[in-house]
Design a protein around this motif. Sequence first.
Motif, PDB file in Angstrom:
ATOM      1  N   MET A   1     -14.086   5.883  96.900  1.00 38.73           N
ATOM      2  CA  MET A   1     -14.978   5.167  95.987  1.00 38.73           C
ATOM      3  C   MET A   1     -15.130   5.952  94.688  1.00 38.73           C
ATOM      4  SD  MET A   1     -16.081   2.392  97.553  1.00 38.73           S
ATOM      5  CE  MET A   1     -17.681   1.985  96.863  1.00 38.73           C
ATOM      6  N   GLY A   2     -14.968   5.280  93.559  1.00 35.12           N
ATOM      7  CA  GLY A   2     -15.159   5.931  92.285  1.00 35.12           C
ATOM      8  C   GLY A   2     -16.308   5.287  91.556  1.00 35.12           C
ATOM      9  N   ILE A   3     -17.533   5.745  91.801  1.00 39.08           N
ATOM     10  CA  ILE A   3     -18.715   5.153  91.185  1.00 39.08           C
ATOM     11  C   ILE A   3     -19.243   6.092  90.108  1.00 39.08           C
ATOM     12  CG2 ILE A   3     -21.063   4.349  91.550  1.00 39.08           C
ATOM     13  CD1 ILE A   3     -20.285   3.531  94.348  1.00 39.08           C
ATOM     14  N   PHE A   4     -19.389   5.554  88.907  1.00 40.10           N
ATOM     15  CA  PHE A   4     -19.890   6.320  87.773  1.00 40.10           C
ATOM     16  C   PHE A   4     -21.195   5.700  87.310  1.00 40.10           C
ATOM     17  CE2 PHE A   4     -15.400   6.976  88.036  1.00 40.10           C
ATOM     18  CZ  PHE A   4     -15.206   8.295  87.669  1.00 40.10           C
ATOM     19  N   ARG A   5     -22.209   6.516  87.217  1.00 41.77           N
ATOM     20  CA  ARG A   5     -23.536   6.042  86.833  1.00 41.77           C
ATOM     21  C   ARG A   5     -23.833   6.417  85.397  1.00 41.77           C
ATOM     22  NH1 ARG A   5     -23.801   7.203  92.251  1.00 41.77           N
ATOM     23  NH2 ARG A   5     -24.610   5.476  93.524  1.00 41.77           N
ATOM     24  N   PHE A   6     -24.129   5.405  84.616  1.00 47.62           N
ATOM     25  CA  PHE A   6     -24.541   5.578  83.232  1.00 47.62           C
ATOM     26  C   PHE A   6     -26.041   5.268  83.133  1.00 47.62           C
ATOM     27  CE2 PHE A   6     -20.014   4.770  83.193  1.00 47.62           C
ATOM     28  CZ  PHE A   6     -19.539   5.679  82.268  1.00 47.62           C
ATOM     29  N   LYS A   7     -26.612   5.402  81.967  1.00 46.63           N
ATOM     30  CA  LYS A   7     -28.064   5.281  81.831  1.00 46.63           C
ATOM     31  C   LYS A   7     -28.577   3.888  82.177  1.00 46.63           C
ATOM     32  CE  LYS A   7     -28.957   9.084  78.660  1.00 46.63           C
ATOM     33  NZ  LYS A   7     -29.375   9.527  77.312  1.00 46.63           N
ATOM     34  N   GLN A   8     -27.817   2.834  81.852  1.00 48.09           N
ATOM     35  CA  GLN A   8     -28.311   1.482  82.092  1.00 48.09           C
ATOM     36  C   GLN A   8     -27.447   0.657  83.039  1.00 48.09           C
ATOM     37  OE1 GLN A   8     -29.825  -0.745  78.721  1.00 48.09           O
ATOM     38  NE2 GLN A   8     -30.009   1.099  77.476  1.00 48.09           N
ATOM     39  N   PHE A   9     -26.361   1.223  83.533  1.00 46.83           N
ATOM     40  CA  PHE A   9     -25.494   0.485  84.451  1.00 46.83           C
ATOM     41  C   PHE A   9     -24.619   1.461  85.219  1.00 46.83           C
ATOM     42  CE2 PHE A   9     -23.217   0.931  80.463  1.00 46.83           C
ATOM     43  CZ  PHE A   9     -21.922   1.246  80.835  1.00 46.83           C
ATOM     44  N   GLU A  10     -23.925   0.950  86.228  1.00 49.43           N
ATOM     45  CA  GLU A  10     -22.973   1.776  86.957  1.00 49.43           C
ATOM     46  C   GLU A  10     -21.644   1.052  87.082  1.00 49.43           C
ATOM     47  OE1 GLU A  10     -24.940   2.564  90.687  1.00 49.43           O
ATOM     48  OE2 GLU A  10     -23.810   0.970  91.700  1.00 49.43           O
ATOM     49  N   VAL A  11     -20.587   1.824  87.254  1.00 52.90           N
ATOM     50  CA  VAL A  11     -19.231   1.289  87.302  1.00 52.90           C
ATOM     51  C   VAL A  11     -18.531   1.819  88.545  1.00 52.90           C
ATOM     52  CG1 VAL A  11     -16.985   1.212  86.156  1.00 52.90           C
ATOM     53  CG2 VAL A  11     -19.074   1.173  84.789  1.00 52.90           C
ATOM     54  N   ASP A  12     -17.969   0.906  89.324  1.00 50.08           N
ATOM     55  CA  ASP A  12     -17.108   1.258  90.444  1.00 50.08           C
ATOM     56  C   ASP A  12     -15.684   0.896  90.032  1.00 50.08           C
ATOM     57  OD1 ASP A  12     -15.713   1.603  92.777  1.00 50.08           O
ATOM     58  OD2 ASP A  12     -17.140   0.532  94.048  1.00 50.08           O
ATOM     59  N   ASP A  13     -14.822   1.900  89.853  1.00 46.29           N
ATOM     60  CA  ASP A  13     -13.447   1.637  89.417  1.00 46.29           C
ATOM     61  C   ASP A  13     -12.444   1.706  90.562  1.00 46.29           C
ATOM     62  OD1 ASP A  13     -13.207   4.355  89.898  1.00 46.29           O
ATOM     63  OD2 ASP A  13     -12.807   4.905  87.813  1.00 46.29           O
ATOM     64  N   THR A  14     -12.929   1.590  91.795  1.00 44.99           N
ATOM     65  CA  THR A  14     -12.048   1.597  92.957  1.00 44.99           C
ATOM     66  C   THR A  14     -11.021   0.470  92.845  1.00 44.99           C
ATOM     67  OG1 THR A  14     -13.843   2.445  94.338  1.00 44.99           O
ATOM     68  CG2 THR A  14     -11.941   1.477  95.469  1.00 44.99           C
ATOM     69  N   GLY A  15      -9.751   0.807  93.014  1.00 46.07           N
ATOM     70  CA  GLY A  15      -8.690  -0.188  92.963  1.00 46.07           C
ATOM     71  C   GLY A  15      -8.177  -0.493  91.580  1.00 46.07           C
ATOM     72  N   CYS A  16      -8.805   0.069  90.544  1.00 43.00           N
ATOM     73  CA  CYS A  16      -8.356  -0.180  89.168  1.00 43.00           C
ATOM     74  C   CYS A  16      -7.274   0.817  88.780  1.00 43.00           C
ATOM     75  CB  CYS A  16      -9.527  -0.055  88.198  1.00 43.00           C
ATOM     76  SG  CYS A  16     -10.813  -1.299  88.434  1.00 43.00           S
ATOM     77  N   GLY A  17      -6.245   0.334  88.107  1.00 47.20           N
ATOM     78  CA  GLY A  17      -5.173   1.222  87.676  1.00 47.20           C
ATOM     79  C   GLY A  17      -5.656   2.240  86.660  1.00 47.20           C
ATOM     80  N   MET A  18      -6.496   1.815  85.745  1.00 45.10           N
ATOM     81  CA  MET A  18      -7.054   2.718  84.747  1.00 45.10           C
ATOM     82  C   MET A  18      -8.487   3.064  85.140  1.00 45.10           C
ATOM     83  SD  MET A  18      -6.853   4.547  82.139  1.00 45.10           S
ATOM     84  CE  MET A  18      -5.210   4.055  81.627  1.00 45.10           C
ATOM     85  N   LYS A  19      -8.710   4.343  85.413  1.00 45.47           N
ATOM     86  CA  LYS A  19     -10.020   4.804  85.837  1.00 45.47           C
ATOM     87  C   LYS A  19     -10.938   5.026  84.638  1.00 45.47           C
ATOM     88  CE  LYS A  19      -8.637   4.952  90.115  1.00 45.47           C
ATOM     89  NZ  LYS A  19      -9.136   3.946  91.089  1.00 45.47           N
ATOM     90  N   VAL A  20     -12.222   5.102  84.924  1.00 45.43           N
ATOM     91  CA  VAL A  20     -13.192   5.440  83.880  1.00 45.43           C
ATOM     92  C   VAL A  20     -12.825   6.808  83.304  1.00 45.43           C
ATOM     93  CG1 VAL A  20     -15.601   6.030  83.426  1.00 45.43           C
ATOM     94  CG2 VAL A  20     -15.039   4.081  84.912  1.00 45.43           C
ATOM     95  N   GLY A  21     -12.756   6.897  81.991  1.00 46.89           N
ATOM     96  CA  GLY A  21     -12.366   8.155  81.361  1.00 46.89           C
ATOM     97  C   GLY A  21     -12.975   8.308  79.979  1.00 46.89           C
ATOM     98  N   THR A  22     -12.725   9.465  79.394  1.00 54.53           N
ATOM     99  CA  THR A  22     -13.307   9.801  78.098  1.00 54.53           C
ATOM    100  C   THR A  22     -12.852   8.852  77.000  1.00 54.53           C
ATOM    101  OG1 THR A  22     -13.411  12.129  78.757  1.00 54.53           O
ATOM    102  CG2 THR A  22     -13.594  11.652  76.416  1.00 54.53           C
ATOM    103  N   ASP A  23     -11.591   8.418  77.039  1.00 51.64           N
ATOM    104  CA  ASP A  23     -11.079   7.537  75.990  1.00 51.64           C
ATOM    105  C   ASP A  23     -11.943   6.286  75.835  1.00 51.64           C
ATOM    106  OD1 ASP A  23      -9.025   9.282  75.532  1.00 51.64           O
ATOM    107  OD2 ASP A  23      -7.434   7.982  76.290  1.00 51.64           O
ATOM    108  N   SER A  24     -12.214   5.618  76.954  1.00 48.86           N
ATOM    109  CA  SER A  24     -12.991   4.381  76.898  1.00 48.86           C
ATOM    110  C   SER A  24     -14.427   4.646  76.476  1.00 48.86           C
ATOM    111  CB  SER A  24     -12.965   3.665  78.255  1.00 48.86           C
ATOM    112  OG  SER A  24     -11.698   3.092  78.486  1.00 48.86           O
ATOM    113  N   VAL A  25     -15.030   5.720  76.988  1.00 50.02           N
ATOM    114  CA  VAL A  25     -16.415   6.025  76.618  1.00 50.02           C
ATOM    115  C   VAL A  25     -16.520   6.315  75.122  1.00 50.02           C
ATOM    116  CG1 VAL A  25     -18.352   7.601  76.980  1.00 50.02           C
ATOM    117  CG2 VAL A  25     -16.995   6.838  78.933  1.00 50.02           C
TER     118      VAL A  25
END
Length: 241
Positions: A1-25
């Motif tokens: 499970m790849g769950i990332f918690r931000f101040k107002q929402f959270e993101v689960d990137d499980t199964g996604c080819g492109m993971k949450v990373g610095t570029d997108s943020v």
Amino acid sequence: MGIFRFKQFEVDDTGCGMKVGTDSVLLGSWTPRPDKLDTFKVLDIGTGCGLLAMMLAQRFSDAVITAVEIDDMAINAAKININKSPWSGRIEILKGDIMQSGIVNDRYDLIISNPPFFSEDIHSPSRLRSLARHGSGFNLISLLAIAPGLLASDGQLAFVAPAARHGDIIYQSALAGLEPVATCDVSQRPSRPIVRRLYLMAKKGHSNQPPRVLSSIQLSNDDGSPSESYRSLTKDFYLNF
């Protein structure tokens, strides 16, 4: 499970080819608001887990966002993430290939994308990650080619790319009738080479566009701690900033 918690929402990137990373943020934090007085339309191309769509929904309360993705697993992740967010009513998720006509039938005030940009011959062992990073189909050049037909007359295109591809990007964008409005150079630390560049493009010769704005950001100080400019840019999202 790849769950990332931000101040107002959270993101689960499980199964996604492109993971949450610095570029997108970085891209989601930096992209300017369109110069509109009322509700405006945003297109997120290759939304993946939905991160950019949710970041812009948080930043711009008057944005109506369409998020397009081709991969089934990423679409499922985006739907779950967005439906759990406070902005599900302003984000529409569409499955399809943006390169095919009829997927979207509108013109947008802002298009945002973290497109596949690597072109090396050796691909990742993971099919999904290879698709996301190497652009087997949609890629950076495709984005520049199709964007003018999807933008409103005064619309803008925001994306991130390797700094080493700047010359190619300027050439390809000129062929497509686009020109830079703003760029931001990204390096890891002071005195380190530029590794990424954030771009804001507009249709060439549009009379309302201001002169090009140049900026830069370092992610870390020399001691490895997050830089003040990075903290300031992303403070509305990262929990520890």
